[in-house]
Design a protein around this motif. Sequence first.
Motif, short mmCIF file in Angstrom:
data_model
loop_
_atom_site.label_atom_id
_atom_site.label_comp_id
_atom_site.label_asym_id
_atom_site.label_seq_id
_atom_site.Cartn_x
_atom_site.Cartn_y
_atom_site.Cartn_z
N ALA A 124 -50.45 75.84 -55.92
CA ALA A 124 -51.14 76.25 -54.69
C ALA A 124 -52.36 75.35 -54.56
CB ALA A 124 -51.56 77.72 -54.77
N GLY A 125 -52.31 74.41 -53.63
CA GLY A 125 -53.40 73.43 -53.49
C GLY A 125 -53.52 72.65 -54.78
N SER A 126 -54.72 72.63 -55.35
CA SER A 126 -54.87 71.87 -56.59
C SER A 126 -54.77 72.77 -57.82
CB SER A 126 -56.19 71.11 -56.57
OG SER A 126 -57.23 71.98 -56.21
N SER A 127 -54.37 73.99 -57.62
CA SER A 127 -54.16 74.91 -58.74
C SER A 127 -52.67 75.01 -59.05
CB SER A 127 -54.72 76.28 -58.38
OG SER A 127 -54.50 77.18 -59.43
N TYR A 128 -52.36 75.13 -60.33
CA TYR A 128 -50.94 75.23 -60.70
C TYR A 128 -50.82 76.17 -61.90
CZ TYR A 128 -52.02 72.30 -64.69
OH TYR A 128 -52.54 71.83 -65.85
N GLY A 129 -49.62 76.39 -62.35
CA GLY A 129 -49.43 77.22 -63.53
C GLY A 129 -48.06 77.86 -63.57
N GLU A 153 -52.19 67.74 -59.09
CA GLU A 153 -53.09 66.60 -59.29
C GLU A 153 -53.08 65.67 -58.07
OE1 GLU A 153 -51.99 65.14 -63.11
OE2 GLU A 153 -53.21 66.68 -64.10
N LYS A 154 -51.89 65.50 -57.53
CA LYS A 154 -51.76 64.66 -56.33
C LYS A 154 -52.58 65.28 -55.18
CE LYS A 154 -47.75 63.17 -53.93
NZ LYS A 154 -46.31 63.28 -54.02
N SER A 155 -52.49 66.58 -55.07
CA SER A 155 -53.22 67.28 -54.01
C SER A 155 -54.72 67.08 -54.18
CB SER A 155 -52.85 68.76 -54.05
OG SER A 155 -53.83 69.53 -53.44
N LYS A 156 -55.16 67.14 -55.44
CA LYS A 156 -56.58 66.95 -55.74
C LYS A 156 -57.01 65.55 -55.30
CE LYS A 156 -58.26 69.58 -59.37
NZ LYS A 156 -58.29 69.88 -60.77
N GLU A 157 -56.17 64.55 -55.63
CA GLU A 157 -56.47 63.16 -55.28
C GLU A 157 -56.60 63.01 -53.77
OE1 GLU A 157 -53.62 60.10 -56.49
OE2 GLU A 157 -54.05 60.83 -58.52
#
Length: 456
Positions: free
Chosen positions: A374-379, A430-434
């Motif tokens: 979800a966005g830059s969060s994952y798990g 991570e791509k989303s964060k970038e």
Amino acid sequence: MSKIRVYELAKKLGISSKKLISILEDLDVDIKNHMSSLEDDMAQLIMDLISEEKGGKKPKTEAQKSAELPRKSEEEINKPRVQKVILPPKISIKDLGTRISIEPVKLIRKLMDFGLMVNINAEIDFESAKKLVKEFGYEAEEENQLQLSNQQEVEQDRPEDLKPRPPVVTVMGHVDHGKTTLLDAIRETKVAASEAGGITQHIGASQIEKDGKTIVFLDTPGHEAFTALRARGAKVTDIVVLVVAADDGVMPQTIEAINHAKAAGVPIIVAVNKIDKPNANPDRVKQQLAEYGLIPEEWGGDTIFVNVSAKNRTGIDHLLEMILLVAEMAELKANYNRKAVGVIIEAKLDKGRGPVATVLVQKGTLRVGDAIVAGSSYGKVRAMLDSRGKMVKSAGPSIPVEVMGFSEVPNAGDILRVVSNEKEAREIAEKSKEIHREKEIIATPKVSLDRLFDKI
Ligand code: GTP
Ligand code: MG
């Protein structure tokens, strides 16, 4: 002569209102909708017909059968088609024209109307492109999200995979008109009394059962400062219950709520609240709302008005019945058998449990053990709680759940997606964060149409 409403007769006959309407149409009975009234003798005639049909005495004629077919396809043809277009964070006028099949010169002219002089190779940002394509009847979605979606959004669900899903209802209205109290009455709990200052601070979600059917409620804040949250509430919702206090009438945020609901194309049911008060004037509320196009059925319109007292818990059952009725007419469906897609309704960092988020599942079934992003969060979904705080292993479409197992707190409004494994989830996050970082760097104010409007 006494009268009966279509939905009441349908209930009596044990068939859906939709089915009854289709029967009435076959008989050329002039009705507007499920709220229309029928004369007693007509109701009797229908009852006789249905009982004959049920008894198998009167099978449908071929003519009747074939008459039903074109109506269905006609309905489908008339359904408003949302033209979606997927756009990158930046796009040239030329490419944009190609994507929506509009001559670039028309786009340039429109931009000139907005006061922006550009040439065909100029690039505009996503927000500006979104506003521009809207002028041509398109709804733009940002490409990143879809790339991140692992092609899920592109994979359309087949009609045969769609099954009925519960309605998601948002309660909206002016501050203090009784939204939370009404939800309490519906849930038979007492949230309002324990809230800080009595103002709802976030979007909460809850789930109730009525006549064996599930209804999901989102409680949205009434304070002006939370307008943005409210706007989001309307996007995930199927029905808006507009709460208007009968002693106070239509207020600025009542109108705002109507606009949100209309913009999202969501049907509105009006709950005229606080009718227990001595100065309550439900008729005035009707008159005021009629000015905004919400015309009660008895005045020839098709808006359902229900008088309630959230405090005394009167009218609640009727309101729930009307919600189920509107939901039935909307034929809400989703594919339960696919990787889940949902929306983050709210999220926080919990001292003991780490990042937790309330997720409203929209498609597919979310399961404990699923890899999520979800966005830059994952798990990985470590545990899920339903709206009553009970542990659950899975949640299907329309169901709100509290999810644990995120790497960081996701943003409310983020799309949650299930992907194949945790490694993939991490890569996407991570791509989303970038992309986010890049966006912040390249954000050039001159391409924002809003700012241009400010200057003119
Ligand atoms: P915000 O979340 O601040 O926007 O308010 P809200 O719309 O959720 O209103 P809330 O439920 O907190 O109710 C506001 C006040 O109205 C409280 O004091 C309630 O007790 C009162 N109230 C709500 N419903 C009724 C009702 O049906 N009758 C009467 N008499 N009072 C009501
Ligand atoms: Mg409230």
